[in-house]
Design an enzyme around this catalytic site. Structure first.
Site, PDB file in Angstrom:
ATOM      1  N   CYS A   2       0.831  -1.201   0.000  1.00 31.34           N
ATOM      2  CA  CYS A   2       0.000   0.000   0.000  1.00 31.34           C
ATOM      3  C   CYS A   2       0.866   1.252   0.000  1.00 31.34           C
ATOM      4  O   CYS A   2       1.831   1.343   0.756  1.00 31.34           O
ATOM      5  CB  CYS A   2      -0.943   0.077   1.199  1.00 31.34           C
ATOM      6  SG  CYS A   2      -2.192  -1.183   1.228  1.00 31.34           S
ATOM      7  N   ARG A  27       6.363  -0.707  -3.985  1.00 34.57           N
ATOM      8  CA  ARG A  27       5.873  -1.316  -2.744  1.00 34.57           C
ATOM      9  C   ARG A  27       4.917  -2.477  -3.024  1.00 34.57           C
ATOM     10  O   ARG A  27       4.660  -3.273  -2.131  1.00 34.57           O
ATOM     11  CB  ARG A  27       5.144  -0.259  -1.894  1.00 34.57           C
ATOM     12  CG  ARG A  27       6.055   0.863  -1.450  1.00 34.57           C
ATOM     13  CD  ARG A  27       5.253   1.998  -0.834  1.00 34.57           C
ATOM     14  NE  ARG A  27       4.682   1.629   0.433  1.00 34.57           N
ATOM     15  CZ  ARG A  27       5.310   1.673   1.593  1.00 34.57           C
ATOM     16  NH1 ARG A  27       6.561   2.064   1.634  1.00 34.57           N
ATOM     17  NH2 ARG A  27       4.706   1.334   2.713  1.00 34.57           N
ATOM     18  N   TRP A 100      -2.747  -2.900  -1.768  1.00 37.92           N
ATOM     19  CA  TRP A 100      -2.318  -4.298  -1.834  1.00 37.92           C
ATOM     20  C   TRP A 100      -3.338  -5.054  -1.002  1.00 37.92           C
ATOM     21  O   TRP A 100      -3.376  -4.905   0.217  1.00 37.92           O
ATOM     22  CB  TRP A 100      -0.919  -4.383  -1.234  1.00 37.92           C
ATOM     23  CG  TRP A 100      -0.165  -5.620  -1.538  1.00 37.92           C
ATOM     24  CD1 TRP A 100       0.559  -5.890  -2.661  1.00 37.92           C
ATOM     25  CD2 TRP A 100       0.008  -6.763  -0.680  1.00 37.92           C
ATOM     26  NE1 TRP A 100       1.150  -7.111  -2.558  1.00 37.92           N
ATOM     27  CE2 TRP A 100       0.826  -7.677  -1.353  1.00 37.92           C
ATOM     28  CE3 TRP A 100      -0.457  -7.106   0.588  1.00 37.92           C
ATOM     29  CZ2 TRP A 100       1.192  -8.900  -0.814  1.00 37.92           C
ATOM     30  CZ3 TRP A 100      -0.106  -8.327   1.135  1.00 37.92           C
ATOM     31  CH2 TRP A 100       0.719  -9.206   0.428  1.00 37.92           C
ATOM     32  N   ASN A 126      -3.307   2.697   4.985  1.00 38.22           N
ATOM     33  CA  ASN A 126      -2.368   1.584   4.883  1.00 38.22           C
ATOM     34  C   ASN A 126      -2.327   0.924   6.254  1.00 38.22           C
ATOM     35  O   ASN A 126      -2.208   1.623   7.257  1.00 38.22           O
ATOM     36  CB  ASN A 126      -0.982   2.132   4.485  1.00 38.22           C
ATOM     37  CG  ASN A 126       0.093   1.057   4.466  1.00 38.22           C
ATOM     38  OD1 ASN A 126      -0.211  -0.131   4.506  1.00 38.22           O
ATOM     39  ND2 ASN A 126       1.340   1.483   4.408  1.00 38.22           N
ATOM     40  N   GLY A 127      -2.426  -0.412   6.284  1.00 36.10           N
ATOM     41  CA  GLY A 127      -2.409  -1.106   7.575  1.00 36.10           C
ATOM     42  C   GLY A 127      -3.618  -2.023   7.662  1.00 36.10           C
ATOM     43  O   GLY A 127      -4.304  -2.262   6.664  1.00 36.10           O
ATOM     44  N   GLU A 512      19.715 -17.316  -0.140  1.00 35.79           N
ATOM     45  CA  GLU A 512      19.399 -16.039  -0.769  1.00 35.79           C
ATOM     46  C   GLU A 512      19.332 -16.184  -2.295  1.00 35.79           C
ATOM     47  O   GLU A 512      18.470 -15.594  -2.952  1.00 35.79           O
ATOM     48  CB  GLU A 512      20.439 -14.989  -0.356  1.00 35.79           C
ATOM     49  CG  GLU A 512      20.316 -13.640  -1.024  1.00 35.79           C
ATOM     50  CD  GLU A 512      18.946 -12.973  -0.868  1.00 35.79           C
ATOM     51  OE1 GLU A 512      18.109 -13.436  -0.076  1.00 35.79           O
ATOM     52  OE2 GLU A 512      18.716 -11.990  -1.597  1.00 35.79           O
ATOM     53  N   LYS A 516      16.050 -15.227  -4.555  1.00 34.78           N
ATOM     54  CA  LYS A 516      16.107 -14.210  -5.616  1.00 34.78           C
ATOM     55  C   LYS A 516      15.498 -14.745  -6.897  1.00 34.78           C
ATOM     56  O   LYS A 516      14.697 -14.102  -7.547  1.00 34.78           O
ATOM     57  CB  LYS A 516      17.579 -13.853  -5.844  1.00 34.78           C
ATOM     58  CG  LYS A 516      17.956 -12.458  -6.074  1.00 34.78           C
ATOM     59  CD  LYS A 516      17.708 -11.426  -5.032  1.00 34.78           C
ATOM     60  CE  LYS A 516      16.616 -11.610  -4.066  1.00 34.78           C
ATOM     61  NZ  LYS A 516      16.574 -10.845  -2.895  1.00 34.78           N
ATOM     62  N   GLU A 519      11.624 -15.279  -6.712  1.00 33.26           N
ATOM     63  CA  GLU A 519      10.880 -14.023  -6.650  1.00 33.26           C
ATOM     64  C   GLU A 519      10.674 -13.395  -8.014  1.00 33.26           C
ATOM     65  O   GLU A 519       9.590 -12.916  -8.321  1.00 33.26           O
ATOM     66  CB  GLU A 519      11.675 -12.993  -5.839  1.00 33.26           C
ATOM     67  CG  GLU A 519      11.572 -13.105  -4.371  1.00 33.26           C
ATOM     68  CD  GLU A 519      12.373 -12.002  -3.710  1.00 33.26           C
ATOM     69  OE1 GLU A 519      11.760 -11.185  -3.032  1.00 33.26           O
ATOM     70  OE2 GLU A 519      13.617 -11.945  -3.898  1.00 33.26           O
ATOM     71  N   HIS A 535      19.626 -37.110   1.413  1.00 28.61           N
ATOM     72  CA  HIS A 535      18.611 -37.470   2.414  1.00 28.61           C
ATOM     73  C   HIS A 535      17.200 -37.183   1.903  1.00 28.61           C
ATOM     74  O   HIS A 535      16.253 -37.134   2.677  1.00 28.61           O
ATOM     75  CB  HIS A 535      18.875 -36.732   3.724  1.00 28.61           C
ATOM     76  CG  HIS A 535      20.199 -37.093   4.327  1.00 28.61           C
ATOM     77  ND1 HIS A 535      20.431 -38.317   4.897  1.00 28.61           N
ATOM     78  CD2 HIS A 535      21.368 -36.412   4.387  1.00 28.61           C
ATOM     79  CE1 HIS A 535      21.695 -38.369   5.310  1.00 28.61           C
ATOM     80  NE2 HIS A 535      22.284 -37.226   5.004  1.00 28.61           N
ATOM     81  N   LYS A 639       7.186  -4.512  -1.392  1.00 26.76           N
ATOM     82  CA  LYS A 639       8.546  -4.178  -0.948  1.00 26.76           C
ATOM     83  C   LYS A 639       8.622  -4.093   0.567  1.00 26.76           C
ATOM     84  O   LYS A 639       9.583  -4.500   1.182  1.00 26.76           O
ATOM     85  CB  LYS A 639       8.954  -2.840  -1.582  1.00 26.76           C
ATOM     86  CG  LYS A 639      10.346  -2.362  -1.214  1.00 26.76           C
ATOM     87  CD  LYS A 639      11.402  -3.189  -1.903  1.00 26.76           C
ATOM     88  CE  LYS A 639      12.808  -2.791  -1.540  1.00 26.76           C
ATOM     89  NZ  LYS A 639      13.751  -3.881  -1.869  1.00 26.76           N
TER      90      LYS A 639
END
Ligand code: F6R
Length: 644
Positions: A2, A27, A100, A126-127, A512, A516, A519, A535, A639
């Site tokens: 948002c 964002r 969002w 926002n929230g 990481e 990446k 995403e 395993h 974001k």
């Protein structure tokens, strides 16, 4: 997650709001809207989808007028149409939002702004309003008919309820805020008050931009940088009333407060693409500078030679000397930095390190001790779970160090000590330069801690400092020649799975690298400690799989080589990322085991994570581009994750 903007001044608000919202696109959002006060009426335009849909909706014109229009031609036309929005929505006071979805699907009706019943009060939020169901039932009991499925709409009606009671919009907003449980950053417009915007925050970030004869609200600094670098970072439960020529600040009870504006040092170009096709590629290339800017100020030099690490602005030497454990919590990429840090602290400072994702940490009644050193890592400084972990540690009387990239963020204000990563604004959703600069801070801390606890010799300490200092040049060297990664991707981007494997520091890096890739390219990727393959995970390896072995730990070359041979015999494609002087990963004449070997400059094995992640970032970027994805705005991702 948002984006909120607001404008009051003498310019037409619509183009300013849409442009500012574009700066917050990173964002993540799935609908967008604006509300502008035109004469005495609030005009609302809001639509599902991207900002360009909003621009087309307002102007009733299409951006892409022919199939042959290039991306840059579309961008140019979009800019022209954004300017034209002022012909259709004419006021000079307005609020805007990119949503969002959390409560209610992405749709025109659920998009913000939301209005009270007679359309005289508009809000953007926002929230999450955690008690919205209760408030909604109460308001419905008062005869209010709701239009959307959002939690936000209750705020508009609650403000209206108190406005009818008090006849004063400021009083109505402050009374309403007291009824809200959860988090909010809020912009409020009321047609009876054509000279002001009211803004408030709790948990979710909100800044006020101070212009000349104009003022702004925004969720983040890039939205206002074109107009001003003077900002207030609103603190918990603070309220701002913005007029054209000044801004008044209040606490939650409506008492006036005074605070100093913060001068933002970044220039506007740091929030622009500067000729790169995407922010992600630009930010990958900014890593040498970001690393230098993060490491250099923390070093003490003897002539040209760095000889010591200084954290003299902070006061944690005793805490480190006497620490029983180090506890690190974070989310996502920042969590992956903490896994590397575990290896680094344990290697250099011989101190036990516990790492945990913040979302798990906060709900498992963690054991915290007074002699723990507690570190949180957060690029944005606003991640809800990480802030909850910070507060939990403080409630338990544990001192908290925050590593963050955002000056003025909630983490920076609430932690006892703050170490900044000087990466500059990171606009692409996928973290790149934030991650490597977080690693730089953690290495500085681990080495300093080792020196304080006398677990490494003075000679080793200085050698490692010099090596750390040289890493920004080594990253530049990697970025000078990207051809082997580009070629590898052009041959293999249509494979279906990529597994990253590694041992020791390399297993931490693998986490990481895999994140990446998934995403931005949406390829299925996972990270496995190389020794764990047999395993279970090896059952997944087939001809549609790429296995990338991160192999930078000299003493483990033979071990990882065996793992690569194991997977290669399952006919997958292999890529090895190793150090320049390593000759271990060579094919013999009869069979190809290593389809591609990418080398990074030699370094101490402990610092290899900063170098070996760079080819993996590039691999993720080029896979996304080859597969037709926009790496800057991955689907479903935000974001800054300011809700749980
Ligand atoms: C991935 C990414 C996220 C963030 C995570 C935490 O590329 O950027 O996984 O690392 O959402 O964010 P911060 O560091 O802002 O707390």
């Amino acid at each position: 997650m948002c984006g909120i903007v607001g404008y009051i001044g003498s310019k037409y608000a619509a183009p300013v709001l849409v442009n500012a919202l574009k700066k917050l696109e990173y964002r993540g959002y799935d609908s967008a809207g604006i509300a502008v006060l035109e004469d005495e009426d609030i005009v609302v335009r809001k639509v599902k989808g991207a900002l360009k849909n909003l621009v087309e909706n307002i102007t009733d014109k299409v951006i892409k007028t022919s199939e042959s229009m290039s991306e840059s031609e579309c961008e140019k036309r979009e800019q022209e149409l954004i300017q034209e929005t002022s012909k259709y929505v004419k006021g000079t006071l307005g609020i805007g939002h990119t949503r969002w979805a959390t409560h209610g699907e992405p749709s025109n009706v659920n998009a913000h702004p939301h209005l009270n019943e007679d359309g005289t009060i508009a809000i953007v939020h926002n929230g999450i309003v955690e008690n919205y169901a209760k408030l909604k039932a109460w308001l419905q009991g008062e005869g209010i008919v709701f239009k959307s499925q959002t939690d936000t709409e209750v705020i508009a009606h609650t403000i209206n309820f108190y406005y009818e009671q008090f006849g004063d919009i400021f009083q109505a907003v402050t009374a309403s805020l007291k009824k809200l449980e959860g988090s909010y950053a809020l912009g409020v417009l009321c047609s009876d008050y054509p000279d002001r915007i009211i803004a408030a925050r709790k948990e979710s970030p909100l800044i006020v931009g101070l212009g000349k004869g104009e003022n702004f609200i925004a969720s983040d600094v890039p939205a206002v940088l074109e107009y001003t670098r003077e900002v207030y970072f609103l603190e918990q439960k603070e309220i701002a009333v913005l007029y054209e020529d000044h801004v008044d600040l209040f606490d939650e009870d409506g008492n006036k407060i005074i605070k100093q504006p913060y001068h933002v040092e970044w220039d506007i170009s740091s929030a622009e693409k500067n000729g790169y096709e995407h922010f992600m590629l630009k930010e990958i290339h900014e890593q040498p500078k970001a690393l230098h800017d993060t490491i250099h100020p923390r070093l003490v030099f003897d002539g040209e030679k760095p000889v010591d690490i200084k954290f003299d602005d902070l006061n944690f030497d005793e805490a480190f000397k006497n620490a029983g454990r180090i506890v690190i919590t974070a989310c996502g990429t920042s969590y992956h930095a903490s896994v590397v840090a575990k290896y680094a602290f344990e290697k250099f400072a011989r101190i036990p390190v516990v790492v945990d994702t913040a979302s798990e940490f906060r709900y498992r009644n963690p054991i915290l001790k007074k002699d723990d050193v507690f570190i949180i890592i957060t690029q944005s400084g606003e991640t809800a779970d990480t802030l909850a972990a910070l507060r939990l540690a403080k409630e338990n009387g544990v001192r908290v160090i925050a590593i963050t990239n955002c000056v003025g963020s909630t983490a920076s204000r609430e932690a006892d000590d703050v170490i900044y990563t000087w990466a500059g604004p990171e606009i692409a959703v996928a973290s790149t330069k934030a991650y490597t600069t977080q690693l730089a801070c953690l290495y500085l801390l681990a080495l300093k801690c080792a020196d304080l606890r006398k677990t490494i010799s003075a000679q080793e300490y200085q050698h490692n400092i010099q090596e750390l200092y040289s890493l920004s040049d080594k990253v530049s060297e990697i970025l000078e020649d990207k051809t082997s990664i580009q070629k590898f991707v052009s041959r293999n981007f249509n494979k279906t799975k990529i597994f990253y494997i590694g041992r020791n520091f390399d297993s931490a890096t693998s986490l990481e690298c895999a994140l990446k890739l998934k995403e931005v390219s949406y390829m299925h990727s996972e990270a496995f400690a190389a020794g764990e393959l047999k395993h279970g995970p090896i059952a997944l390896v087939d001809e549609s799989t790429i296995v990338v072995a991160i192999a930078t730990q000299k003493s483990l070359y033979d071990k990882i080589a065996s793992n690569i041979e194991e997977v290669k015999s399952r006919i997958c494609t292999t890529l090895v990322i190793t150090q320049k002087s390593c000759n271990r990963f060579k094919n013999d004449e009869e069979k190809v085991i290593y389809d591609e070997v990418v080398k990074v400059p030699d370094t101490e094995d402990a610092f290899a994570p900063i170098l070996s992640v760079i080819p993996a970032q590039l691999l993720a970027y080029y896979c996304a581009v080859h597969r037709g994805m926009n790496p800057d705005k991955p689907r479903n991702l935000a974001k800054s994750v300011t809700v749980e």
